[in-house]
Design an enzyme around this catalytic site. Structure first.
Site, PDB file in Angstrom:
ATOM      1  CG  HIS A  54       1.112 -10.612   2.471  1.00 23.56           C
ATOM      2  ND1 HIS A  54       0.903 -11.475   1.421  1.00 23.56           N
ATOM      3  CD2 HIS A  54       0.718 -11.281   3.579  1.00 23.56           C
ATOM      4  CE1 HIS A  54       0.406 -12.609   1.871  1.00 23.56           C
ATOM      5  NE2 HIS A  54       0.277 -12.515   3.192  1.00 23.56           N
ATOM      6  CD  GLU A  56       3.928  -8.710  -1.700  1.00 24.01           C
ATOM      7  OE1 GLU A  56       3.975  -8.759  -0.446  1.00 24.01           O
ATOM      8  OE2 GLU A  56       3.940  -9.726  -2.404  1.00 24.01           O
TER       9      GLU A  56
END
Length: 161
Positions: A54, A56
């Site tokens: 992801h 993040e």
């Protein structure tokens, strides 16, 4: 929300557009330390065949590498959608100072929408959270991506998209 927050979310949106161009779910993130972007990332789940890739997670790894530290208490992460439980858990473990997100995620958000890992009383760190920064353009990126994806999926298989 300040103009500075909006400017940084625009940078995250630029990253999300890179993800969309690569056929990834359009999520982008930037990490800021002392008013400077120290990490940029976008979703790379499909490209890397890695469910943990992801935006993040990639941005956190880049930021800790940049600072040569596992702690990010003086940092803020800007991300186009509310982080999921995996990403929020990683932020708590990194002791991130603040997370600012664009659109809420009513299906998987872990900063208050579905779960609140970010401020769970049983954990040793809590995140400052600011949501709905440029929420409309962030949500639009996602809805347009999935609208196109559904358009290209045979009707029998639409349940999973």
């Amino acid at each position: 929300m300040t103009k500075f927050d909006e400017m940084l979310m625009q940078e995250a949106i630029r990253e999300a557009k890179k993800a969309a161009e690569a056929g990834e779910v359009p999520v982008g993130a930037v990490v800021v330390h002392e008013n400077k972007i120290i990490a940029r990332a976008y979703n790379q789940v499909e490209m890397l065949k890695d469910p943990t890739a992801h935006a993040e997670m990639i941005a956190l790894t880049a930021a800790t590498s940049y600072l040569s530290s596992k702690w990010l208490q003086e940092c803020t992460l800007y991300v186009t959608i509310e982080p999921c439980s995996m990403c929020t858990g990683a932020m708590v473990l990194a002791r991130l100072g603040c997370v600012c997100f664009g659109a809420e995620d009513p299906k998987a958000g872990a900063c208050g929408s579905v779960l609140n890992i970010a401020n769970h009383q049983g954990l040793n760190h809590r995140l400052n959270i600011q949501g709905n920064i440029l929420a409309a353009p962030c949500a639009s990126l996602l809805s347009e991506f999935f609208k196109k994806k559904r358009k290209n999926v045979p009707r029998l298989h639409r349940k999973n998209v």
